[in-house]
Design a protein around this motif. Structure first.
Motif, PDB file in Angstrom:
ATOM      1  N   TRP A  10       0.825  -1.201   0.000  1.00  0.00           N
ATOM      2  CA  TRP A  10       0.000   0.000   0.000  1.00  0.00           C
ATOM      3  C   TRP A  10       0.863   1.255   0.000  1.00  0.00           C
ATOM      4  O   TRP A  10       0.515   2.255  -0.639  1.00  0.00           O
ATOM      5  N   VAL A  11       1.978   1.226   0.720  1.00  0.00           N
ATOM      6  CA  VAL A  11       2.869   2.389   0.718  1.00  0.00           C
ATOM      7  C   VAL A  11       3.506   2.567  -0.660  1.00  0.00           C
ATOM      8  O   VAL A  11       3.630   3.691  -1.163  1.00  0.00           O
ATOM      9  N   ARG A  62     -11.028   9.069  -4.224  1.00  0.00           N
ATOM     10  CA  ARG A  62      -9.768   8.323  -4.370  1.00  0.00           C
ATOM     11  C   ARG A  62      -8.608   9.065  -3.710  1.00  0.00           C
ATOM     12  O   ARG A  62      -7.731   8.445  -3.107  1.00  0.00           O
ATOM     13  N   VAL A  63      -8.619  10.398  -3.823  1.00  0.00           N
ATOM     14  CA  VAL A  63      -7.562  11.191  -3.193  1.00  0.00           C
ATOM     15  C   VAL A  63      -7.619  11.044  -1.677  1.00  0.00           C
ATOM     16  O   VAL A  63      -6.585  10.927  -1.008  1.00  0.00           O
ATOM     17  N   ALA A  64      -8.836  11.033  -1.127  1.00  0.00           N
ATOM     18  CA  ALA A  64      -8.987  10.860   0.323  1.00  0.00           C
ATOM     19  C   ALA A  64      -8.435   9.504   0.757  1.00  0.00           C
ATOM     20  O   ALA A  64      -7.753   9.398   1.794  1.00  0.00           O
ATOM     21  N   LEU A  67      -5.073   8.686   3.305  1.00  0.00           N
ATOM     22  CA  LEU A  67      -5.088   7.807   4.473  1.00  0.00           C
ATOM     23  C   LEU A  67      -3.845   6.925   4.532  1.00  0.00           C
ATOM     24  O   LEU A  67      -3.416   6.502   5.610  1.00  0.00           O
ATOM     25  N   VAL A  68      -3.269   6.650   3.374  1.00  0.00           N
ATOM     26  CA  VAL A  68      -2.046   5.843   3.315  1.00  0.00           C
ATOM     27  C   VAL A  68      -0.810   6.736   3.293  1.00  0.00           C
ATOM     28  O   VAL A  68       0.172   6.497   4.007  1.00  0.00           O
ATOM     29  N   ALA A  69      -0.860   7.787   2.474  1.00  0.00           N
ATOM     30  CA  ALA A  69       0.325   8.605   2.227  1.00  0.00           C
ATOM     31  C   ALA A  69       0.768   9.409   3.443  1.00  0.00           C
ATOM     32  O   ALA A  69       1.976   9.522   3.709  1.00  0.00           O
TER      33      ALA A  69
END
Length: 201
Positions: A112-113, A144-146, A150-152
Motif C-alpha cells: 500500500w505504501v 480516491r484522493v482521500a 489515508l495511506v500517504a
C-alpha cells in the motif's frame, strides 16, 4: 498464505545503462480475472519484450526500506509497461501494480505504501498537465484522493526522519568524494567525477 503465481514467463533483462536502466529481453504475462471487472478487455496482460525499465522507481533516501528489486520486481516491470500504454489510465495501472503485489504475497503495508508512492507520481503528472481543476470537480476523484491520503500521510510521517538523515549522509559522502577527487586531480590523476544523485535512475 500460498497463492498461485499470477505471472507466466521469466524476467530476462539486459543492462542498457549500468545499474540504472534495463531492457526486457523476453515477454511475460500477468493473469488476473479482476482486470475484466475494471474495464479490461482480457484477464491476461502481456509485458512485451524490449521494454525499458528501472524496476521499482525508488528515491535513494528510501531504498533501505523499499529496494529497487525483490519479490515485487515483476509487478514493477508490469507497472512500467502499463504506464506506457495509452489505453490504460494511470490510476488503473497503479491499482494493478498494487493488486499484483498482493498476488505475489507482498506484505500489506509495504504494497500500500508503494502504491501511494506511484499514485503520488500519477497525480503530480495530472497537476503538471493542468488537469487539477477538472480533477477536483469529480467526486469520484476526490474520494480516491482521500483514500490515498489515508495511506500517504502516515507513511510520510514514518519515513520523514530517516529520509532526511540519509539525504544528509548522502551529501556528506559526496563532499568526501569531491574532496578526494580534487586532491587526486591536483596530482594529475584522472579520477571519476563524483555525482550527487538522489534518484536511482
Amino acid at each position: 498464505m500460498d497463492r498461485t503465481d499470477p505471472f507466466t514467463g521469466d524476467v530476462v533483462v539486459k543492462a542498457t545503462v549500468a545499474g540504472k536502466r534495463w531492457e526486457l529481453r523476453q515477454e511475460f504475462c500477468y493473469n488476473n480475472p479482476e482486470h475484466l471487472e475494471h474495464g479490461g478487455k482480457t484477464d491476461r496482460i502481456t509485458v512485451a519484450a524490449h521494454l525499458d525499465t528501472d524496476f521499482a522507481s525508488v528515491p535513494r533516501a528510501f531504498v533501505w526500506l523499499f529496494p529497487r528489486y525483490g519479490v515485487y520486481t515483476r509487478s514493477a516491470i508490469l507497472h512500467d509497461s502499463l504506464c506506457t500504454d495509452e489505453s490504460v489510465q494511470r490510476a488503473e495501472a497503479d491499482r494493478i501494480f498494487r493488486v499484483s503485489m498482493r498476488e505475489l504475497d507482498v506484505a500489506v503495508v509495504r504494497r500500500w505504501v508503494m502504491w501511494a508512492g506511484v499514485r503520488a507520481g500519477g497525480m503530480w503528472k495530472v497537476v503538471r498537465a493542468g488537469g487539477m481543476w477538472r480533477a477536483v470537480r469529480s467526486p469520484a476523484v476526490l474520494k480516491r484522493v482521500a483514500g490515498w491520503l489515508l495511506v500517504a500521510v502516515p507513511a510520510a510521517v514514518f519515513l520523514a526522519v530517516p529520509a532526511v538523515v540519509i539525504s544528509v549522509w548522502l551529501v556528506l559522502f559526496w563532499l568526501i568524494e569531491k574532496f578526494l577527487y580534487l586532491l587526486l586531480k591536483a596530482f594529475r590523476k584522472e579520477p571519476n567525477h563524483p555525482k550527487l544523485l538522489f534518484k536511482t535512475s
